[in-house]
Design an enzyme around this catalytic site. Structure first.
Site, mmCIF file in Angstrom:
data_model
loop_
_atom_site.group_PDB
_atom_site.id
_atom_site.type_symbol
_atom_site.label_atom_id
_atom_site.label_comp_id
_atom_site.label_asym_id
_atom_site.label_seq_id
_atom_site.Cartn_x
_atom_site.Cartn_y
_atom_site.Cartn_z
ATOM 1 N N THR A 14 4.087 -5.241 5.234
ATOM 2 C CA THR A 14 4.324 -6.388 4.351
ATOM 3 C C THR A 14 4.838 -5.972 2.973
ATOM 4 O O THR A 14 5.147 -6.827 2.146
ATOM 5 C CB THR A 14 3.024 -7.210 4.167
ATOM 6 O OG1 THR A 14 2.018 -6.350 3.596
ATOM 7 C CG2 THR A 14 2.535 -7.747 5.502
ATOM 8 N N SER A 43 -3.680 -7.874 4.080
ATOM 9 C CA SER A 43 -2.433 -8.491 4.545
ATOM 10 C C SER A 43 -2.425 -8.743 6.052
ATOM 11 O O SER A 43 -1.493 -9.366 6.576
ATOM 12 C CB SER A 43 -1.236 -7.606 4.169
ATOM 13 O OG SER A 43 -1.094 -7.536 2.775
ATOM 14 N N ARG A 102 4.796 15.832 1.328
ATOM 15 C CA ARG A 102 6.159 16.340 1.117
ATOM 16 C C ARG A 102 6.226 17.831 0.831
ATOM 17 O O ARG A 102 7.121 18.520 1.306
ATOM 18 C CB ARG A 102 6.826 15.589 -0.044
ATOM 19 C CG ARG A 102 7.293 14.198 0.340
ATOM 20 C CD ARG A 102 7.937 13.525 -0.860
ATOM 21 N NE ARG A 102 8.142 12.096 -0.605
ATOM 22 C CZ ARG A 102 8.139 11.170 -1.546
ATOM 23 N NH1 ARG A 102 7.914 11.507 -2.817
ATOM 24 N NH2 ARG A 102 8.339 9.906 -1.247
ATOM 25 N N CYS A 131 12.871 8.710 -3.462
ATOM 26 C CA CYS A 131 14.138 7.972 -3.500
ATOM 27 C C CYS A 131 15.198 8.648 -4.383
ATOM 28 O O CYS A 131 16.356 8.782 -3.982
ATOM 29 C CB CYS A 131 13.907 6.541 -3.976
ATOM 30 S SG CYS A 131 12.801 6.398 -5.399
ATOM 31 N N LYS A 222 8.802 16.007 -8.687
ATOM 32 C CA LYS A 222 9.191 15.701 -7.305
ATOM 33 C C LYS A 222 10.677 16.004 -7.119
ATOM 34 O O LYS A 222 11.073 16.661 -6.150
ATOM 35 C CB LYS A 222 8.919 14.214 -6.980
ATOM 36 C CG LYS A 222 7.477 13.905 -6.654
ATOM 37 C CD LYS A 222 7.304 12.462 -6.144
ATOM 38 C CE LYS A 222 6.998 11.497 -7.262
ATOM 39 N NZ LYS A 222 6.605 10.144 -6.833
ATOM 40 N N HIS A 251 19.171 2.847 -7.873
ATOM 41 C CA HIS A 251 18.973 3.948 -8.808
ATOM 42 C C HIS A 251 20.331 4.563 -9.136
ATOM 43 O O HIS A 251 21.159 4.771 -8.246
ATOM 44 C CB HIS A 251 18.120 5.056 -8.177
ATOM 45 C CG HIS A 251 16.662 4.732 -8.065
ATOM 46 N ND1 HIS A 251 16.088 3.602 -8.594
ATOM 47 C CD2 HIS A 251 15.641 5.423 -7.479
ATOM 48 C CE1 HIS A 251 14.790 3.609 -8.341
ATOM 49 N NE2 HIS A 251 14.491 4.698 -7.664
#
Lengths: 348, 348
Positions: A14, A43, A102, A131, A222, A251
């Site tokens: 969601t 949710s 990661r 991202c 990151k 971005h």
């Protein structure tokens, strides 16, 4: 791709990225036998449409992963840490969109245009990068392959949807208030869990995620660490300054790179970008053609423009990289990994 | 400063910067015997308040400069080119805020914290640098003086008021339309006189001013060339990427520099900035303290924060520089030059 169909789960169904994942799975016609949609208990019970059918979101529990072959996670780091191992234990391959795994050396961190073959080394979990990292490495990999890559200095212009749907609502309400000369008390940005909150409407906030000891933010670290891991180059020099701006989605990045050769021209780099997988060149200054966030929304590619050779450094280039942070930056890269897993016969 | 009082003219008195100049002259209590306010014939006749008195704006003609000792110009390059020599011919010293004379080798280009003594070489006209250049050199000069400065790579986050009051109106109307889901056709940004116009609301436009042959914009080349001239270093490596953002006032800059020494720490740089003239250090990551455009509005200082040592380059530092583009970037720097001219007894 084989003719197989798979039992797929989306965790965080969601949320902003989860919704994009479901839409992308439908648009790509990913071969799904069963789609299980999972979320927090709060949710659970919500209805979501997929290929004309109404599906009910269920609570994400360890048992919910019984029979699941592929699980796409985007429900926050703590959910991934708890439930991704449970999904793997039950036989699923996990593609995780959080930062939980990661930098784990056992976990491949994958942008298919860059390091698809790392998928072969997976031990159950595959991580989807941050991202802002994804769009940068997708655009720079062709340079690295062709000329070598020594140094990256990036300043980001990041959209609010990267901080979630509530942050977008805050930005819009705050913008309305500012335009009407009214007060508005920010409660989310720059970081939901941090001590202070600042207005984003008509402002620029040079903080994304919390600060590390060295003065860089976690978002900046990151970008630095993930880039080295994805590009398989621990010696690569990477520096990042990450800034949140009043942009809903898309971005942008101002990137300076130093490559391995001095004799490369702007035309050479443009030619490379034209032919790069997943990259669209948008670069014609005389006609004011360059990428912008508003134009990138809803598109899966990474857009590159403003390519210039540095005026002093013969191996230095400047460029401007824009992409939809919810698509290539998140949902599309995750589904792309799923497609690679099927194509490479890793997902059976 | 001597006890003299001066006949001062402000050209472009009804524009965004002109208004700020008048306000700054009042706030600084600059010693004025007569204030002549000039504008295009279109705005002539308008009334402007100064120290409780209503002054009538007159049309800027050559004759209007009779008796004027100091003329502050901010009415566009073509007005300066035509009328600044006329003012000089009549005995005035001109401080010009346009790009008309900045790169003329006969014209000093001055940021008082950096090169005040260049004022001694004036031949009638003194140029005020570009807004984005001023705040950067003011913050970097202490580094140059103390350690030497070799390289600057800057990415800007520039406010719409730099493009004039009409551009601000366009941004606000466009933002309202976007929030209401309505269409809006942009007519001003990125550059009033260029062929295409793009939305600035919730977007980022990587074009400020027109494009040059080399792929850099004129704004970027201004930052590059003006920085070298102000800092008296033709060999300095400078690169710039200039981006317009939906911010009303306050330019921000992500700056990477390489200095002349390898053994400098973040604390050393912070100490320098604390003691630098016209600079305020705002840098405490553990308490989320850093400069932001909204906080800089209405303040004359240049704010510096996010100071970090590069993780690879021992003489490399990253920082975030913010200032009010209408004040230090324009009106305040012009008035500061006027104060220097009086203090140095150049203006008699």
């Amino acid at each position: 791709m084989s003719g197989n169909q798979y039992h797929v789960a989306v965790v965080g169904a969601t949320g902003a990225v989860g919704q994009q994942m479901i839409q992308t799975l439908e648009e790509r016609d990913f071969p799904i036998s069963t789609l299980t949609l999972l979320s927090s208990s709060r949710s659970a019970g919500k209805k979501v449409m997929f290929k004309g059918q109404e599906l009910t979101v269920k609570e994400a529990t360890p048992e919910a992963f019984e029979g699941v072959q592929l699980a796409l996670f985007s429900a926050g780091g703590s959910v991934s840490k708890e439930l991704a191992p449970e999904a793997v234990k039950r036989g699923a391959i996990v593609v995780d969109n959080t930062s939980a795994f990661r930098m784990n050396p056992e976990v491949p961190l994958v942008v298919p245009e860059v390091n698809e073959s790392d998928l072969n080394d997976h031990k159950g979990i595959i991580a989807n990068p941050n991202c802002s990292t994804i769009q940068m490495v997708a655009a720079l990999e062709p340079l690295k392959q062709t000329y070598g890559l020594h140094k990256i200095i990036v300043s980001t212009y990041q959209a609010v949807s990267g901080a979630g749907a509530n942050a977008v609502t805050e930005m819009k309400e705050q913008s309305k208030a500012a335009l009407n000369g009214e007060e508005y008390t920010p409660e989310i940005l720059p970081v939901k869990g941090d001590k202070k909150h600042y207005p984003i409407a008509f402002n620029a906030i040079p903080q994304i995620d919390v600060f590390e000891e060295n003065g860089f933010t976690y978002e900046e670290m990151k970008m630095i660490n993930e880039t080295k891991k994805i590009m398989h180059d621990a010696e690569l020099h990477v520096a990042a300054t990450c800034v949140r701006l009043p942009i809903e989605t898309g971005h942008a990045e101002s990137v300076y790179v130093e490559i391995g050769r001095d004799d490369v021209t702007v035309e050479d780099v443009k030619e490379l970008m034209k032919n790069a997988s997943g990259v669209t060149l948008k670069d014609d200054p005389s006609n004011q053609v360059y990428p912008m966030p508003l134009d990138a929304v809803g598109k899966s590619d990474v857009f590159v423009g403003r390519i210039r050779k540095d005026l002093n450094q013969k191996n230095g280039f400047h460029m401007w990289i824009v992409s939809d942070n919810l698509l290539k930056g998140a949902a599309w890269n995750s589904v792309q990994i799923a497609e690679s897993l099927a194509a490479l016969n890793i997902l059976k």
